[in-house]
Design a protein around this motif. Sequence first.
Motif, mmCIF file in Angstrom:
data_model
loop_
_atom_site.group_PDB
_atom_site.id
_atom_site.type_symbol
_atom_site.label_atom_id
_atom_site.label_comp_id
_atom_site.label_asym_id
_atom_site.label_seq_id
_atom_site.Cartn_x
_atom_site.Cartn_y
_atom_site.Cartn_z
ATOM 1 N N SER A 27 30.018 33.520 -76.544
ATOM 2 C CA SER A 27 31.213 32.106 -76.160
ATOM 3 C C SER A 27 32.019 33.016 -74.701
ATOM 4 O O SER A 27 32.045 34.697 -75.225
ATOM 5 C CB SER A 27 31.787 31.456 -77.311
ATOM 6 N N PRO A 28 32.442 32.871 -74.003
ATOM 7 C CA PRO A 28 33.043 32.930 -73.532
ATOM 8 C C PRO A 28 34.555 33.149 -73.650
ATOM 9 O O PRO A 28 34.794 32.726 -74.023
ATOM 10 C CB PRO A 28 33.057 32.214 -72.346
ATOM 11 N N ARG A 29 35.399 34.486 -73.053
ATOM 12 C CA ARG A 29 37.205 34.879 -73.418
ATOM 13 C C ARG A 29 37.283 34.732 -71.918
ATOM 14 O O ARG A 29 37.042 35.306 -71.424
ATOM 15 C CB ARG A 29 36.878 35.492 -74.491
ATOM 16 N N GLY A 93 33.744 38.147 -73.013
ATOM 17 C CA GLY A 93 32.787 37.015 -74.125
ATOM 18 C C GLY A 93 32.910 37.901 -75.904
ATOM 19 O O GLY A 93 33.651 38.551 -75.725
ATOM 20 N N ASN A 107 34.359 40.888 -79.550
ATOM 21 C CA ASN A 107 35.668 40.104 -78.880
ATOM 22 C C ASN A 107 35.385 41.973 -77.330
ATOM 23 O O ASN A 107 35.874 42.405 -77.698
ATOM 24 C CB ASN A 107 36.587 39.816 -78.695
#
Length: 192
Positions: A27-29, A93, A107
């Motif tokens: 997932s993107p962060r 991400g 992360n």
Amino acid sequence: MKYRSMFAGAIALTIFIPAAHAEIIISPRVSYYFDNSNVRVSDLSDNIRPDPVVDRARTRRLQEEFGDEALLVSQEEGSGRLADQTTFPMFGGAITVGDDRDRFTLNALYRSGKSNVDTVLTSSQRLSAGDVELLDVAVIRANDRIETDKFDVERTWQRRLNEKFAVFAGLRYERLETGGPVVARTTSRSMR
């Protein structure tokens, strides 16, 4: 390049976690970084003018020429700072590996930004020799263009104990590098 090798090593650690029926989530962060450290001037001594300092070596030379009353004294008159807050968005991400009981997440975020710092320093030198007294006032203005690189990596583990309660632990690594050019200008004026 140094960030890529660290990130690849962290991904390798995540992949080697043994988990039956594990799912992998990528997932993107996005995060927003702000820092006031270049704006702060919290030292109480900044509000107190230091005592005048006698330049002993030059005073001795002046006394040889003009007599024992000759004196050269330096004094810091004050300083001021005007600075921008360092702010920038960070992007990265996350990779999560695990099942319903244990989850391991990595992360990583990175970004760089710029800010300006203007500093003004004033000082004076007072020369007295007999009936003559000279005052030399100097103003130094420095402009810093600060470039900041920030890199964050976080590794967490979460264990679900039941539907309402879980425990977690983790490690966090932050790296902040600052630097940039400084332009300094000095103005000096002598008064009699």
